[in-house]
Write a protein that holds these residues in place. Structure first.
Motif, PDB file in Angstrom:
ATOM      1  N   ILE A   1       0.840  -1.203   0.000  1.00 48.46           N
ATOM      2  CA  ILE A   1       0.000   0.000   0.000  1.00 48.46           C
ATOM      3  C   ILE A   1       0.872   1.249   0.000  1.00 48.46           C
ATOM      4  O   ILE A   1       0.616   2.207  -0.729  1.00 48.46           O
ATOM      5  N   VAL A  23      -3.761  -6.792  -3.083  1.00 53.50           N
ATOM      6  CA  VAL A  23      -3.186  -5.618  -2.414  1.00 53.50           C
ATOM      7  C   VAL A  23      -2.881  -4.507  -3.431  1.00 53.50           C
ATOM      8  O   VAL A  23      -2.954  -3.319  -3.101  1.00 53.50           O
ATOM      9  N   MET A  77      -6.036  -2.678  -3.815  1.00 56.56           N
ATOM     10  CA  MET A  77      -6.235  -1.727  -2.728  1.00 56.56           C
ATOM     11  C   MET A  77      -5.457  -0.440  -2.988  1.00 56.56           C
ATOM     12  O   MET A  77      -5.945   0.664  -2.709  1.00 56.56           O
ATOM     13  N   ALA A  78      -4.256  -0.573  -3.538  1.00 55.88           N
ATOM     14  CA  ALA A  78      -3.441   0.606  -3.822  1.00 55.88           C
ATOM     15  C   ALA A  78      -4.054   1.466  -4.929  1.00 55.88           C
ATOM     16  O   ALA A  78      -3.727   2.653  -5.041  1.00 55.88           O
ATOM     17  N   THR A 108      -6.089   4.260  -3.084  1.00 57.85           N
ATOM     18  CA  THR A 108      -5.505   4.987  -1.963  1.00 57.85           C
ATOM     19  C   THR A 108      -4.671   6.140  -2.498  1.00 57.85           C
ATOM     20  O   THR A 108      -3.845   5.951  -3.383  1.00 57.85           O
ATOM     21  N   PHE A 132     -12.252   0.110   0.297  1.00 54.02           N
ATOM     22  CA  PHE A 132     -10.880  -0.240   0.655  1.00 54.02           C
ATOM     23  C   PHE A 132     -10.865  -1.173   1.859  1.00 54.02           C
ATOM     24  O   PHE A 132     -10.189  -2.206   1.856  1.00 54.02           O
TER      25      PHE A 132
END
Length: 431
Positions: free
Chosen positions: A330, A370, A373-374, A377, A406
């Motif tokens: 992240i 993951v 998820m990034a 963000t 998220f």
């Protein structure tokens, strides 16, 4: 020292983005500063070669074509027809038409393999229709932001191919491994919409008139053009008749033909759609160029490699290692795009991962999750940038409305860790 450099670059990125400078130029500026300050490599030729290489890829050609297809659907009656066909079936489901964001992204993810293309194309179709029907912006845009990441998980996926090559893992098994988690994550997103709708019934527009089963089937005729278009694109890819780029071109041709047949396409709409898709792609292309050069700068500094070596040397338990890698990727996503994260870190991380006993097929899907998820963000969440270009909203507002999705992905990563069969069962059926 590496931690101080990372902190300095994060602060610089936030300051530059906060100044209102274009996102792509902000990434380029931070990359130039990083190379000039922390590396002896000359900046000029490296920048030119990197930008050219990142924007002239044949694979990347699929992105503007899919964007154009979305613009055609948006400007004709095809997008309205998709809503008319699905609305009767979703009337009884809490959240109603908000689910079209997730359903549309899940379907298109199987076509494009790109998070940016999925988010931009589905957003062009759904956001205006949802706004017109009175659905709240924060839910329409937030669910699209999260659901757009399915473009990385549901095969075909470029990141899975890159990981498979780097880790010497069967790409076919990785593709199979992504199917079940992709479907389950889409259902998780739909579950979130249901819960939100039950808690905020006053914010959900009233249901349209209830129809009987055969009336719903009759209304479903409006879906036929879109289903034919999806079948054309998906069928050409999975039958081996076309690559993703060629299928995107077929999608454009098919959407133009369908729009012409139904009489909703004229010269003005054709030009407007083409111009809009060019503008959106130029925005994404500039961000890609900036992200690629920032990736190069990080590589010369050695920051990703040093951070990966640091994690590998801690001797952590498998669970703590997994949590550390989630945090690591992240943070790394603040600087690099998903493919670059995989390329720059796998050689260092894989020995540690194998020693910890992780299945490499499972770990590939973990990496994709993951990286997803990034994508949402800040400050370099790629889906956030795409949505900013579509909606003209502040990046901080977009990040805030994306946060529930998220945290759902964080929970889903934990679920996949404790029940690895979600990932490994389907590939294990392959002989």
């Amino acid at each position: 020292m590496d931690a101080l450099i990372a902190l300095l670059l994060i602060v610089l990125m936030l300051v530059v983005l906060g100044s209102g400078l274009w996102i792509g130029l902000s990434l380029l500026g931070v990359a130039v500063f990083a190379m000039q300050t922390f590396s002896s490599r000359p900046v000029g030729d490296a920048m030119v070669l990197t930008i050219w290489g990142s924007t002239s890829s044949w694979t990347l050609t699929a992105l503007p074509l899919f964007l154009w297809m979305g613009e055609i659907l948006f400007r004709t009656k095809l997008s309205e027809g998709m809503f008319r066909g699905l609305a009767p079936w979703l009337n009884r489901l809490p959240g109603r038409l908000l689910h079209i964001n997730v359903i549309g992204c899940a379907i298109f993810a199987a076509v494009s393999g790109s998070s940016a293309a999925t988010c931009a194309t589905i957003g062009k179709i759904t956001l205006p229709e949802l706004k017109k029907r009175g659905y709240p912006d924060h839910m329409a845009i937030g669910t699209l932001s999260g659901a757009g990441t399915l473009g990385l998980l549901i095969p075909p996926s470029i990141i899975m191919i890159v990981y498979g090559v780097a880790a010497n893992v069967s790409i076919a098994k990785l593709f199979m491994a992504g199917v079940l988690p992709g479907i389950l994550l889409a259902l998780v997103f739909m579950g979130y919409i249901v819960v939100w709708a039950l808690r905020h019934p006053d914010q959900v527009p009233a249901a349209e008139a209830s129809l009987g089963f055969w009336a719903k089937v009759y209304e479903g005729r409006h879906l036929i053009p879109v289903v034919l278009l999806i079948a054309l694109v998906l069928g050409s890819i999975y039958s081996g008749l076309a690559t993703a780029t060629e299928a995107a071109a077929l999608g454009v041709a098919g959407s133009l033909a369908l729009a012409a047949v139904e009489g909703s396409l004229n010269w003005q709409r054709f030009v407007e759609g083409l111009s809009a898709s060019v503008r959106v792609y130029c925005m994404i292309g500039l961000i890609l160029a900036g992200a690629s050069f920032l990736t190069l700068a990080m590589g010369f500094i050695g920051l990703p490699r040093h951070l990966a070596e640091f994690i590998g040397g801690l001797g952590l338990s498998p669970f703590v290692l997994m949590l550390s890698l989630v945090l690591f990727f992240i943070v790394l996503g603040c600087f690099l795009d998903g493919i670059s994260m995989v390329v720059l870190t796998m050689a260092v991380l894989l020995p540690t991962v194998e020693k910890a006993g992780f299945d490499l097929v499972w770990f590939g899907i973990f990496i994709v999750l993951v990286v997803e998820m990034a994508q949402i963000t800040p400050p370099v969440g790629f889906n956030l940038f795409v949505l900013q270009g579509l909606t003209q909203r502040e990046i901080t507002w977009l990040a805030r409305v994306s946060m529930p999705l998220f945290w759902l992905m964080v929970g889903f990563v934990l679920l996949v860790y404790f029940i690895p069969g979600i990932v490994t069962w389907l590939p294990s059926q392959m002989q």
